[in-house]
Design a protein around this motif. Structure first.
Motif, PDB file in Angstrom:
ATOM      1  N   SER A 123       0.832  -1.205   0.000  1.00  0.00           N
ATOM      2  CA  SER A 123       0.000   0.000   0.000  1.00  0.00           C
ATOM      3  C   SER A 123       0.869   1.258   0.000  1.00  0.00           C
ATOM      4  O   SER A 123       0.514   2.260  -0.625  1.00  0.00           O
ATOM      5  CB  SER A 123      -0.958  -0.010   1.193  1.00  0.00           C
ATOM      6  OG  SER A 123      -0.228   0.014   2.402  1.00  0.00           O
TER       7      SER A 123
ATOM      8  N   LYS B  92       2.043   1.654  -3.533  1.00  0.00           N
ATOM      9  CA  LYS B  92       0.966   2.192  -4.373  1.00  0.00           C
ATOM     10  C   LYS B  92       0.772   3.685  -4.129  1.00  0.00           C
ATOM     11  O   LYS B  92       0.538   4.457  -5.064  1.00  0.00           O
ATOM     12  CB  LYS B  92      -0.339   1.448  -4.098  1.00  0.00           C
ATOM     13  CG  LYS B  92      -0.383   0.059  -4.674  1.00  0.00           C
ATOM     14  CD  LYS B  92      -1.716  -0.596  -4.371  1.00  0.00           C
ATOM     15  CE  LYS B  92      -1.756  -2.007  -4.907  1.00  0.00           C
ATOM     16  NZ  LYS B  92      -3.028  -2.676  -4.616  1.00  0.00           N
ATOM     17  N   ALA B  93       0.877   4.113  -2.874  1.00  0.00           N
ATOM     18  CA  ALA B  93       0.727   5.531  -2.547  1.00  0.00           C
ATOM     19  C   ALA B  93       1.859   6.345  -3.172  1.00  0.00           C
ATOM     20  O   ALA B  93       1.630   7.435  -3.709  1.00  0.00           O
ATOM     21  CB  ALA B  93       0.695   5.719  -1.029  1.00  0.00           C
TER      22      ALA B  93
ATOM     23  N   PHE C 121       1.419   9.188  -5.981  1.00  0.00           N
ATOM     24  CA  PHE C 121       1.992  10.529  -5.794  1.00  0.00           C
ATOM     25  C   PHE C 121       2.879  10.905  -6.976  1.00  0.00           C
ATOM     26  O   PHE C 121       2.803  12.024  -7.487  1.00  0.00           O
ATOM     27  CB  PHE C 121       2.779  10.593  -4.482  1.00  0.00           C
ATOM     28  CG  PHE C 121       3.490  11.901  -4.287  1.00  0.00           C
ATOM     29  CD1 PHE C 121       2.786  13.034  -3.932  1.00  0.00           C
ATOM     30  CD2 PHE C 121       4.865  11.993  -4.475  1.00  0.00           C
ATOM     31  CE1 PHE C 121       3.438  14.249  -3.772  1.00  0.00           C
ATOM     32  CE2 PHE C 121       5.524  13.195  -4.317  1.00  0.00           C
ATOM     33  CZ  PHE C 121       4.808  14.322  -3.956  1.00  0.00           C
TER      34      PHE C 121
END
Length: 83
Positions: free
Chosen positions: A4, A7-8, A12
């Motif tokens: 996660s 993915k963040a 971004f």
């Protein structure tokens, strides 16, 4: 958790890339507009002076013709007067 976070970070970076692309497009359009304004004011027979537009209807050869000849001028012999 790491997936996660990854993915963040990717999300971004993708948003950052899109923002940079939009900024680049904006700057490119602004640059082209300025170049076109400069070209239009320097070529042709229309010149801009502030908000006034000056249109010269003479031909190119008439515009480049000398106004004062080579044999004319403002040379004056200088003589000093001592008093």
């Amino acid at each position: 958790m790491i997936a996660s976070l990854f993915k963040a970070i990717l999300a971004f970076l993708a948003m950052l890339l899109v923002a940079i692309g939009i900024a680049a497009i904006f700057l490119y359009k602004k640059f082209r507009t300025i170049i076109n304004q400069f070209r239009n004011s320097k070529t042709g027979n229309e010149f801009r002076s502030g908000e006034n537009i000056i249109v010269d209807h003479r031909s190119e050869t008439q515009r480049q013709k000398k106004v004062i000849g080579d044999d004319e001028g403002e040379y004056v012999d200088f003589t000093e007067n001592r008093q």
